[in-house]
Design a protein around this motif. Structure first.
Motif, PDB file in Angstrom:
ATOM      1  N   PHE A 162       0.972  -1.096   0.031  1.00 48.93           N
ATOM      2  CA  PHE A 162      -0.668  -0.635   0.006  1.00 48.93           C
ATOM      3  C   PHE A 162       1.074   1.505   0.199  1.00 48.93           C
ATOM      4  O   PHE A 162       2.186   1.052   0.363  1.00 48.93           O
ATOM      5  N   ASP A 163       0.059   2.124  -0.656  1.00 58.62           N
ATOM      6  CA  ASP A 163       0.849   4.098  -0.699  1.00 58.62           C
ATOM      7  C   ASP A 163       1.199   3.796   1.026  1.00 58.62           C
ATOM      8  O   ASP A 163       1.011   3.987   1.611  1.00 58.62           O
ATOM      9  N   ASN A 164       2.361   4.972   0.814  1.00 62.19           N
ATOM     10  CA  ASN A 164       2.988   5.395   2.445  1.00 62.19           C
ATOM     11  C   ASN A 164       3.111   4.789   2.974  1.00 62.19           C
ATOM     12  O   ASN A 164       2.765   5.292   4.439  1.00 62.19           O
ATOM     13  N   ALA A 165       3.951   3.332   3.267  1.00 62.47           N
ATOM     14  CA  ALA A 165       3.820   2.569   3.294  1.00 62.47           C
ATOM     15  C   ALA A 165       5.230   2.654   4.958  1.00 62.47           C
ATOM     16  O   ALA A 165       6.020   3.285   4.695  1.00 62.47           O
ATOM     17  N   PRO A 166       4.588   2.611   6.067  1.00 64.74           N
ATOM     18  CA  PRO A 166       5.874   2.229   7.037  1.00 64.74           C
ATOM     19  C   PRO A 166       7.357   1.385   6.918  1.00 64.74           C
ATOM     20  O   PRO A 166       7.160   0.644   5.882  1.00 64.74           O
ATOM     21  N   THR A 167       7.630   1.418   7.360  1.00 59.63           N
ATOM     22  CA  THR A 167       8.924   0.930   7.828  1.00 59.63           C
ATOM     23  C   THR A 167       8.728  -0.589   8.713  1.00 59.63           C
ATOM     24  O   THR A 167       7.605   0.223   9.989  1.00 59.63           O
ATOM     25  N   VAL A 168       8.357  -1.759   9.003  1.00 56.70           N
ATOM     26  CA  VAL A 168       8.807  -2.796   9.568  1.00 56.70           C
ATOM     27  C   VAL A 168       9.601  -3.504   9.899  1.00 56.70           C
ATOM     28  O   VAL A 168       9.774  -4.501   8.792  1.00 56.70           O
ATOM     29  N   LYS A 184       6.890   5.038  11.116  1.00 52.20           N
ATOM     30  CA  LYS A 184       7.478   5.408   9.789  1.00 52.20           C
ATOM     31  C   LYS A 184       8.257   7.083  10.664  1.00 52.20           C
ATOM     32  O   LYS A 184       8.571   7.600  11.724  1.00 52.20           O
ATOM     33  N   LEU A 185       9.364   6.976   9.303  1.00 53.58           N
ATOM     34  CA  LEU A 185      10.685   7.707   9.610  1.00 53.58           C
ATOM     35  C   LEU A 185       9.740   9.156   9.859  1.00 53.58           C
ATOM     36  O   LEU A 185       9.512   9.460   8.436  1.00 53.58           O
TER      37      LEU A 185
END
Length: 187
Positions: A162-168, A184-185
């Protein structure tokens, strides 16, 4: 971003800082909340008893001045702290979980197919469960909204779909447990 894990029961934890409502929690939840209050007090330079929690519409606790998230499973508790919203989840690996029944409610079709091809191995299923939980906790929603944040577990990490995804990030806090943290950074 950092996270801390504690084995429960945590000896020497003082529950004096808990509110009347928190003192009515079951023992393990009281310990988790007391540990959280101690960690928040250190970060906010204040007395643990003075910390005031607010909650979003799904029950996610919040405190002004710090972003955090908590998770506990069986006898392990983890806390995550960051300079922006964060989600963390840990799970004790339980081989008898009905993964085939749960997967369609939590994971996108691509991830379900990958798990089904391997007959739902417990390790991979719980990695996916932790990722889904960390994502919904990051966004402050419930686990039943996990399908809004599709991902695929790859051999060397997680591919967000998905768009604008966070770091996992996946981690193993202790033998027999898996965990994931989502954040999210800051730009």
């Amino acid at each position: 971003m950092n996270y801390l894990c504690y084995k429960l029961p945590a000896c020497g934890i003082c529950e004096d800082s808990l509110s009347a409502e928190e003192k009515a929690f079951p023992a393990s939840r009281r310990q988790v909340r007391a540990l959280l209050r101690e960690e928040l007090a250190r970060r906010l330079n204040m007395d643990a008893a003075d910390i005031q929690f607010t909650y979003n519409e799904h029950g996610k606790p919040m405190v002004d001045g710090v972003f955090f998230n908590i998770s506990h499973s069986a006898d392990l508790a983890c806390f995550a702290f960051h300079d922006s919203p964060i989600g963390i989840d840990i799970q004790q690996i339980r081989p008898n979980t009905n993964a085939a029944k749960l997967a369609p409610r939590l994971f996108c079709n691509e991830q379900q197919e990958l798990l089904q091809q391997e007959n739902y191995p417990a390790h991979k299923f719980f990695c996916c469960w932790c990722i889904a939980e960390a994502l919904v906790k990051l966004y402050g929603v419930t686990i039943w909204q996990a399908l809004e944040y599709p991902f695929v577990l790859k051999q060397h990490g997680v591919q967000m779909l998905f768009d604008n995804a966070p770091t996992v990030e996946l981690f193993e806090p202790m033998e027999g447990y898996l965990g994931a943290v989502a954040y999210k950074l800051m730009a």
